[in-house]
Every structure is written in C-alpha cells, then in structure tokens.
Design a protein around this motif. Structure first.
Motif, PDB file in Angstrom:
ATOM      1  N   PHE A   4      14.038   0.211  42.367  1.00  0.00           N
ATOM      2  CA  PHE A   4      12.896  -0.458  42.977  1.00  0.00           C
ATOM      3  C   PHE A   4      13.248  -1.864  43.463  1.00  0.00           C
ATOM      4  CE2 PHE A   4      10.101   2.596  40.548  1.00  0.00           C
ATOM      5  CZ  PHE A   4       9.563   3.191  41.682  1.00  0.00           C
ATOM      6  N   LEU A   5      14.136  -2.559  42.760  1.00  0.00           N
ATOM      7  CA  LEU A   5      14.489  -3.923  43.169  1.00  0.00           C
ATOM      8  C   LEU A   5      15.364  -3.924  44.424  1.00  0.00           C
ATOM      9  CD1 LEU A   5      15.104  -5.584  39.677  1.00  0.00           C
ATOM     10  CD2 LEU A   5      13.183  -5.962  41.239  1.00  0.00           C
ATOM     11  N   ILE A   6      16.248  -2.934  44.573  1.00  0.00           N
ATOM     12  CA  ILE A   6      17.020  -2.838  45.818  1.00  0.00           C
ATOM     13  C   ILE A   6      16.090  -2.502  46.983  1.00  0.00           C
ATOM     14  CG2 ILE A   6      18.805  -1.554  47.047  1.00  0.00           C
ATOM     15  CD1 ILE A   6      20.314  -1.245  44.435  1.00  0.00           C
ATOM     16  N   SER A  49      13.166  -4.337  51.887  1.00  0.00           N
ATOM     17  CA  SER A  49      11.893  -4.480  52.594  1.00  0.00           C
ATOM     18  C   SER A  49      11.674  -5.884  53.166  1.00  0.00           C
ATOM     19  CB  SER A  49      10.732  -4.120  51.659  1.00  0.00           C
ATOM     20  OG  SER A  49      10.590  -5.108  50.640  1.00  0.00           O
ATOM     21  N   LYS A  50      12.637  -6.787  52.919  1.00  0.00           N
ATOM     22  CA  LYS A  50      12.566  -8.158  53.434  1.00  0.00           C
ATOM     23  C   LYS A  50      11.234  -8.819  53.087  1.00  0.00           C
ATOM     24  CE  LYS A  50      15.699  -6.990  57.236  1.00  0.00           C
ATOM     25  NZ  LYS A  50      15.890  -6.883  58.711  1.00  0.00           N
ATOM     26  N   SER A  73       4.920  -4.838  52.499  1.00  0.00           N
ATOM     27  CA  SER A  73       5.782  -4.949  53.680  1.00  0.00           C
ATOM     28  C   SER A  73       5.612  -3.748  54.604  1.00  0.00           C
ATOM     29  CB  SER A  73       7.246  -5.066  53.255  1.00  0.00           C
ATOM     30  OG  SER A  73       7.465  -6.223  52.479  1.00  0.00           O
ATOM     31  N   ALA A  74       5.432  -2.568  54.021  1.00  0.00           N
ATOM     32  CA  ALA A  74       5.370  -1.340  54.814  1.00  0.00           C
ATOM     33  C   ALA A  74       3.977  -1.059  55.378  1.00  0.00           C
ATOM     34  CB  ALA A  74       5.828  -0.157  53.967  1.00  0.00           C
ATOM     35  N   PHE A 134      12.542   1.067  56.937  1.00  0.00           N
ATOM     36  CA  PHE A 134      13.662   0.437  56.235  1.00  0.00           C
ATOM     37  C   PHE A 134      14.877   1.340  56.065  1.00  0.00           C
ATOM     38  CE2 PHE A 134       9.699  -1.425  54.313  1.00  0.00           C
ATOM     39  CZ  PHE A 134       9.751  -2.612  55.033  1.00  0.00           C
ATOM     40  N   GLY A 135      14.810   2.573  56.592  1.00  0.00           N
ATOM     41  CA  GLY A 135      15.969   3.443  56.546  1.00  0.00           C
ATOM     42  C   GLY A 135      15.958   4.446  55.401  1.00  0.00           C
ATOM     43  N   ASP A 136      16.927   5.368  55.443  1.00  0.00           N
ATOM     44  CA  ASP A 136      17.012   6.439  54.441  1.00  0.00           C
ATOM     45  C   ASP A 136      17.217   5.915  53.030  1.00  0.00           C
ATOM     46  OD1 ASP A 136      16.662   8.431  56.303  1.00  0.00           O
ATOM     47  OD2 ASP A 136      18.810   8.661  56.694  1.00  0.00           O
ATOM     48  N   LEU A 137      18.027   4.844  52.885  1.00  0.00           N
ATOM     49  CA  LEU A 137      18.353   4.337  51.549  1.00  0.00           C
ATOM     50  C   LEU A 137      17.091   3.940  50.788  1.00  0.00           C
ATOM     51  CD1 LEU A 137      20.449   3.570  49.444  1.00  0.00           C
ATOM     52  CD2 LEU A 137      20.665   1.330  50.561  1.00  0.00           C
ATOM     53  N   ALA A 138      16.170   3.258  51.465  1.00  0.00           N
ATOM     54  CA  ALA A 138      14.920   2.840  50.822  1.00  0.00           C
ATOM     55  C   ALA A 138      14.111   4.046  50.360  1.00  0.00           C
ATOM     56  CB  ALA A 138      14.090   1.979  51.768  1.00  0.00           C
ATOM     57  N   THR A 139      14.098   5.092  51.173  1.00  0.00           N
ATOM     58  CA  THR A 139      13.357   6.311  50.814  1.00  0.00           C
ATOM     59  C   THR A 139      13.948   6.959  49.574  1.00  0.00           C
ATOM     60  OG1 THR A 139      12.757   6.713  53.119  1.00  0.00           O
ATOM     61  CG2 THR A 139      12.666   8.589  51.627  1.00  0.00           C
TER      62      THR A 139
END
Length: 418
Positions: free
Chosen positions: A166-168, A173-174, A264-265, A287-292
């Motif tokens: 969650f922190l990454i 998410s800037k 943010s989203a 935010f891309g695949d990594l965030a998902t």
C-alpha cells in the motif's frame, strides 16, 4: 526513548486493517479527499491508549480480558450480561465479518492470479468459491499449529508485506503532501461526512482487538510462568510499549496511504467507487499495472491477516469469559476458531449476506465497546495492578477515550436499528 519493535500489537494492526477498513478508507478518499485524515489521527491515538491498557493488563495479571472480567465482575447477573455481550459482539460478530475477510482476500487473489473453477456442492445452483476455501484452509492450518510465536511471525510478515504494497502504491499515486498535512492537523467535517467520519474511527477502535492484545501479550511474555518479578514485568511493558508505538502507527500509515491513493484517483472526478476491487482496477489507467497489482496484493494480505486474527480473538474471548482453558491446542479453543472459519468460508462462497447477524453484531458491539473501555479502566486501577496501575494523567486521557467510545457505540446501535 521508545525503540521500534514488532510483537502482539502487530496482531492488532492486522485485525483492524481488513477489507472493511480498506473499503471505508477508499470511500473516504474518493468522496472527501484528504479532509478526514484528522479523524484517522485521532483514531490511532485512541487505539494506542486502549491497547496499551489492554496489553498492560495482560502482562501484569498474566491473564486475558475474559479471565479478568470473570474476576472483576462478581455479581452473577451482571457477569452473565457481560458474557452474553462478548459472545454476541466478538464471537457472533466475527463469524459474520469473517465472510467479508475471506471475500476481500479472494478479490485480491483473483486480481493477481485469476478465477478458479467454482465447485458444485450438492446441487447445481450451490457452488463453493475455491479461493475462499483455499484461504480459509490456510488460516486454519496456521492456527492449528497452536504456537503463538509462529502465528505472530506469520502475521508480522503479512502486515509488513501489506504495508509495503500500500505504501508503494501511495508513492506511485503522487500524493499532495500539503493537502495531507492540512487534513491531518486542521480538522473539518465536509457536508454529509459525519457518519463517514465516525465509520473511519469505528473501523480502527474495535472491541475484539482488546481481547486479542491482552491475551497475546500474556502469551508473548509470560506464557507458562507462575509469577513474574517486577523487573521482568517492567522489561516486558517496555517492550510492549515499543511494540504498540511501532505497529499501531504503521497501521494508521497504511490506512492513510489507502485514503490518499483513492483521493488521487477519484476525488474531484465523476467516477464512483463502491469497494476496494474498484480501486484496484481503476488505478491501472492512471498509475499503471504495478499500482493495480500492489493494491490487489495489499487487499489479499489485509483479508488473510484479518481472517486469522478474527477467529483467534474470538477463541481467546470465549474461552476466557467462560473460564475454559485458553491453551491454543485445547479442543474448545480450536473448536471456536474452526467454527468461525467454516462460517466465513460458507458466507464468502455462497454469496450469503448475513444482514441479521451483522445488525445483531453491530448492536452488540455498540453496547460492548463503551462497557469494555470502562472495564479496562476498572481493571487497570485495581490493587492487583500494583505500581503498574494507571496514573491520574492516564485516567484523564482514558476517560476522554471512553466518551468517544460511548459516542461510537451509540452510532453503531443507531445505524443498525435504522
């Protein structure tokens, strides 16, 4: 100076950061941005106050809250009332909520690894969700070992992994750090946000975590010992405080990260969010695949950790208030958590919405939370606590938390009845 340390308080963090908290935090961020972060800050402070007293009782008396309740409440009718409330709020309540824990964990697993074939059970229209069975079975295997320190290590690992995920995602998410600081330290309640504010506090300050912490603190430091010396008790309490000031704020930081990511989203957009699964899916184009993937993994870890702590807390609470053995390998202890896991698997798999059970549990929790808070104050000021009893300052702070607990309890009852 308090050193950083992970221990029984990590179980508390694992307990209150479940799918329900993920959903609540996501809705807070999506609907109100960073405005309600001050309520989270207060909730963490209140949790620290209550959990410190619970841990201190467990360490000093070498008994859980259930056992202390039986000793402190001598009037038979009042004792039976407490027992009924504990069974209703903790045991029945966690049976209902366990379905949500496994459903949330299953959503995370499905997002990561896809759907598994549903298994027909007796009839064509009755099917079992294999992810719920797998994750419920994993929770049962972990608890069946009956070794507290091993369970603690597993839950610490899950909390750390969940926190990292969650922190990454939070970093990706800037976040608007200026808005975060404003939300934390300049309290405001946007129009229509009062119930959501109380919900955010209510997902963190929960009665069953107090039973879990007192019992696990005893297991962690004095399991099997007949009598602890003042020196060993002081050393244990120092470790317990370090644990609390490490684990509970970390749990708050994870919740803050979820709120910020949702803000943010979603905040200010026309998109609607109904749950944590929406958050995981909607992060991909922004935010891309990594965030998902990280959000899905965080949801899996949150659901699985809560699916372990909820049955464990129920077993501690029930065996304690009924005067049964609290040995983790005892058949009554195992039967309690096993029944809750089975009910959770069925609720999650069959798509059952146990509204009656949830309403009943909310009412019971609403009554139990202020009573348990008062009970903590009663026990922590008894003569048997000796020099480890509350100071006047601690009683004043705990008294303020009691008033908030009373307000939260009334809210739970009102929501359930309406």
């Amino acid at each position: 100076m308090v050193k950083l340390k992970f221990g029984p308080a990590t179980l508390v963090a694992a307990a209150f950061i479940g799918p329900g908290t993920v959903v609540t935090a996501s809705l807070v961020g999506a609907n109100y941005g960073y405005a309600l972060l001050w309520a989270l800050l207060f909730a963490i402070a209140a949790t620290i106050v209550l959990q410190e007293m619970a841990a201190r009782i467990g360490v000093v008396t070498q008994q859980g809250l259930g056992e202390n309740l039986r000793l402190a409440v001598q009037q038979p009718l009042l004792r039976q009332l407490f027992i009924l409330l504990v069974v209703a709020a903790v045991v029945v309540g966690n049976s209902a909520y366990q379905g949500g824990n496994l459903t949330g964990a299953s959503l995370g697993a499905r997002s990561l690894w896809g759907d598994l074939t549903w298994v027909t059970f007796f009839r064509e229209d009755v099917r079992i969700n294999p992810w719920a069975v797998i994750l419920g079975g994993l929770a049962a295997i972990i608890l069946w070992q009956g070794q507290y320190k091993r369970i603690e290590k597993i839950l610490i690992a899950l909390v750390v992994l969940m926190s990292v995920a969650f922190l990454i995602t939070f970093a990706l998410s800037k976040p608007d750090f200026r808005a975060i600081l404003t939300g934390l330290f300049l309290p405001s309640v946007p129009a229509g946000a009062l119930l959501t504010t109380m919900a955010l506090v209510g997902t963190t300050v929960v009665p069953y975590a107090l039973f879990l912490h007192a019992a696990s603190a005893r297991e962690r430091w004095f399991s099997g010992e007949n009598k602890a010396s003042d020196e060993s008790t002081t050393a244990a309490l120092t470790e317990a405080k370090a644990d609390i000031y490490t684990s509970i704020p970390l749990g708050g930081l994870v919740t803050l990260a979820i709120i910020s990511t949702a803000a943010s989203a979603y905040f200010g957009s026309n998109e609607e969010i109904t749950g944590a699964a929406d958050l995981a899916v909607s992060l991909q184009p922004v935010f891309g695949d990594l965030a998902t993937y990280l959000t899905a993994f965080g949801l899996l870890a949150a659901g699985l950790s809560s699916a372990i702590t909820a049955p464990l807390a129920s077993a501690y609470a029930l065996t304690g208030v009924l005067g049964w053995s609290t040995n983790m390998r005892g058949w009554r202890f195992r039967a309690t958590w096993f029944c809750i896991i089975i009910i959770g698997v069925l609720v999650s798999s069959l798509g059952i919405q146990p509204f009656a059970l949830i309403v009943f549990a909310q009412v019971a929790n609403g009554i139990l939370l202020p009573l348990i808070t008062y009970f903590l104050l009663l026990v922590v000021n008894q003569k048997r606590m000796g020099k480890f009893a509350n100071t006047a300052r601690q009683n004043i702070v705990a008294g303020l938390v009691f008033m908030i607990a009373l307000a939260l309890g009334l809210r739970s009852i009102w929501l359930a009845l309406t």
